[in-house]
Design an enzyme around this catalytic site. Sequence first.
Site, mmCIF file in Angstrom:
data_model
loop_
_atom_site.group_PDB
_atom_site.id
_atom_site.type_symbol
_atom_site.label_atom_id
_atom_site.label_comp_id
_atom_site.label_asym_id
_atom_site.label_seq_id
_atom_site.Cartn_x
_atom_site.Cartn_y
_atom_site.Cartn_z
ATOM 1 C CG ASN A 93 36.904 37.555 37.654
ATOM 2 O OD1 ASN A 93 36.079 38.470 37.727
ATOM 3 N ND2 ASN A 93 36.706 36.388 38.221
ATOM 4 C CG ASP A 131 33.365 38.319 38.766
ATOM 5 O OD1 ASP A 131 32.862 38.192 37.640
ATOM 6 O OD2 ASP A 131 33.709 37.359 39.484
ATOM 7 C CG HIS A 132 35.702 42.457 42.097
ATOM 8 N ND1 HIS A 132 34.668 42.224 42.987
ATOM 9 C CD2 HIS A 132 36.479 41.353 42.120
ATOM 10 C CE1 HIS A 132 34.841 41.026 43.538
ATOM 11 N NE2 HIS A 132 35.929 40.483 43.033
ATOM 12 N NE ARG A 152 26.358 56.881 43.564
ATOM 13 C CZ ARG A 152 27.032 58.015 43.318
ATOM 14 N NH1 ARG A 152 28.273 58.146 43.730
ATOM 15 N NH2 ARG A 152 26.458 59.012 42.698
ATOM 16 C CG HIS A 209 31.630 33.618 40.276
ATOM 17 N ND1 HIS A 209 32.260 33.463 41.487
ATOM 18 C CD2 HIS A 209 30.581 32.766 40.300
ATOM 19 C CE1 HIS A 209 31.637 32.538 42.200
ATOM 20 N NE2 HIS A 209 30.608 32.107 41.505
ATOM 21 N NE ARG A 227 29.420 35.087 45.339
ATOM 22 C CZ ARG A 227 30.340 34.343 45.959
ATOM 23 N NH1 ARG A 227 31.574 34.291 45.501
ATOM 24 N NH2 ARG A 227 30.040 33.684 47.054
ATOM 25 N NE ARG A 263 28.429 38.164 47.030
ATOM 26 C CZ ARG A 263 29.138 37.429 47.911
ATOM 27 N NH1 ARG A 263 30.430 37.647 48.051
ATOM 28 N NH2 ARG A 263 28.578 36.512 48.660
ATOM 29 C CG HIS A 264 30.327 40.140 41.475
ATOM 30 N ND1 HIS A 264 30.118 39.050 40.691
ATOM 31 C CD2 HIS A 264 31.133 39.738 42.499
ATOM 32 C CE1 HIS A 264 30.777 38.025 41.200
ATOM 33 N NE2 HIS A 264 31.391 38.399 42.317
ATOM 34 C CD GLU A 317 35.430 32.388 38.442
ATOM 35 O OE1 GLU A 317 34.873 32.659 39.519
ATOM 36 O OE2 GLU A 317 36.540 32.821 38.140
ATOM 37 C CB THR A 368 36.233 36.332 47.401
ATOM 38 O OG1 THR A 368 36.594 35.873 46.087
ATOM 39 C CG2 THR A 368 37.366 36.005 48.368
ATOM 40 C CB THR A 369 35.793 31.573 45.340
ATOM 41 O OG1 THR A 369 34.875 32.190 44.445
ATOM 42 C CG2 THR A 369 35.667 30.070 45.248
ATOM 43 C CD GLU A 417 40.975 29.214 37.675
ATOM 44 O OE1 GLU A 417 40.473 29.167 36.536
ATOM 45 O OE2 GLU A 417 40.868 30.193 38.432
ATOM 46 C CG HIS A 455 41.014 33.225 44.745
ATOM 47 N ND1 HIS A 455 41.217 33.899 45.915
ATOM 48 C CD2 HIS A 455 39.685 33.303 44.504
ATOM 49 C CE1 HIS A 455 40.060 34.330 46.372
ATOM 50 N NE2 HIS A 455 39.112 33.984 45.528
ATOM 51 N N GLY A 456 43.640 35.751 43.973
ATOM 52 C CA GLY A 456 44.530 36.561 44.818
ATOM 53 C C GLY A 456 45.842 36.940 44.170
ATOM 54 N N GLY A 489 41.582 38.880 38.659
ATOM 55 C CA GLY A 489 40.538 39.892 38.666
ATOM 56 C C GLY A 489 40.753 41.030 39.638
ATOM 57 C CG HIS A 490 39.930 42.173 44.356
ATOM 58 N ND1 HIS A 490 40.846 42.644 45.260
ATOM 59 C CD2 HIS A 490 38.767 42.805 44.636
ATOM 60 C CE1 HIS A 490 40.264 43.504 46.074
ATOM 61 N NE2 HIS A 490 38.999 43.618 45.713
HETATM 62 N N1 PXP Z 1 39.535 31.935 39.570
HETATM 63 C C1 PXP Z 1 38.443 31.613 40.297
HETATM 64 C C2 PXP Z 1 37.896 30.243 40.164
HETATM 65 C C3 PXP Z 1 37.812 32.560 41.122
HETATM 66 O O1 PXP Z 1 36.718 32.216 41.837
HETATM 67 C C4 PXP Z 1 38.326 33.874 41.160
HETATM 68 C C5 PXP Z 1 37.624 34.923 41.966
HETATM 69 O O2 PXP Z 1 36.379 35.171 41.415
HETATM 70 C C6 PXP Z 1 39.455 34.179 40.369
HETATM 71 C C7 PXP Z 1 40.049 33.178 39.607
HETATM 72 C C8 PXP Z 1 40.056 35.535 40.356
HETATM 73 O O3 PXP Z 1 40.515 35.851 41.634
HETATM 74 P P1 PXP Z 1 40.950 37.309 41.994
HETATM 75 O O4 PXP Z 1 39.764 38.183 41.749
HETATM 76 O O5 PXP Z 1 41.354 37.228 43.422
HETATM 77 O O6 PXP Z 1 42.098 37.658 41.075
#
Ligand code: PXP
Length: 252
Positions: free
Chosen positions: A9, A11-12, A20, A45, A47, A51-52, A75, A105-106, A156, A198-199, A220-221
């Site tokens: 992912n 996004d970040h 910036r 994602h 959103r 935001r990203h 997403e 976040t979600t 998921e 997630h996480g 992702g993060h």
């Molecule tokens: N899966 C879903 C459905 C999510 O919403 C996210 C966060 O955008 C992720 C996976 C990835 O999560 P993380 O960025 O915490 O790894």
Amino acid sequence: MTPLRLGVNIDHVATLRNARGDTYPDPLRAAEVAIVAGADGITAHLREDRRHIRDADIAALAALCQRLGRPLNFEMAVTAEMEALALKLAPHAACLVPERREEVTTEGGLDLAGGFDRIAPAVRRLAGAGIRVSCFIDARDDQVDAAAAAGAQIVEFTTGPFCDAVRAGDPEADAYLALLARAARRAADAGLEVHAGHGIDYATVGPVAVIPEMRELNIGHFLIGEAVFLGLPAAIRGMRERMDAARATAVA
Ligand code: PXP
């Protein structure tokens, strides 16, 4: 054991760019680097508040993934705007997530069981257009059953509660993991493909990766954060190695 795919992912990378208001770092470049480093697909994602990831990013990512022959997992919140966009983009997969503007976040899965009458028709329309539909849900029987009844191909499971508990040293972590394993079995028995995300970080990926029904993790993060120290290719390779090592020790 069946191989486990890694969806990265990005996004970040866009979060950092937007901080910036400039054009770098470019999430598109991150997607390309991620694929070269071993990502099986790209997740992004869009959103509602942009935001990203932005509209231009998602269109460019869809084109890039198509050119490189890799799946894009889009997403999206279950809204008319996002559905129209998904139908236009025709990504490999659309992952339906809950979205609240004020959240960081979600937070938790989609209440598919509670919102069935609103969400199931959207699942059908997206699936009817040839998009693989994934529902991001909590590891609960009622949500798994609702995903199957709605005609989703994929669930998921949110790994947020498990990963948060591990990081907090909370003894409930094992109970969350047991729920995930149980829900994965139920979903696979219902004919659903099982993903999770997630996480997830280096410490938590192993116990999730050994769940035999798992087919894909979306991360992702942590990877983007770790890229600050190691570089994105090394961060991704480190995750891949841990996934493969965990899978190799698991019983088929
Ligand atoms: N899966 C879903 C459905 C999510 O919403 C996210 C966060 O955008 C992720 C996976 C990835 O999560 P993380 O960025 O915490 O790894």
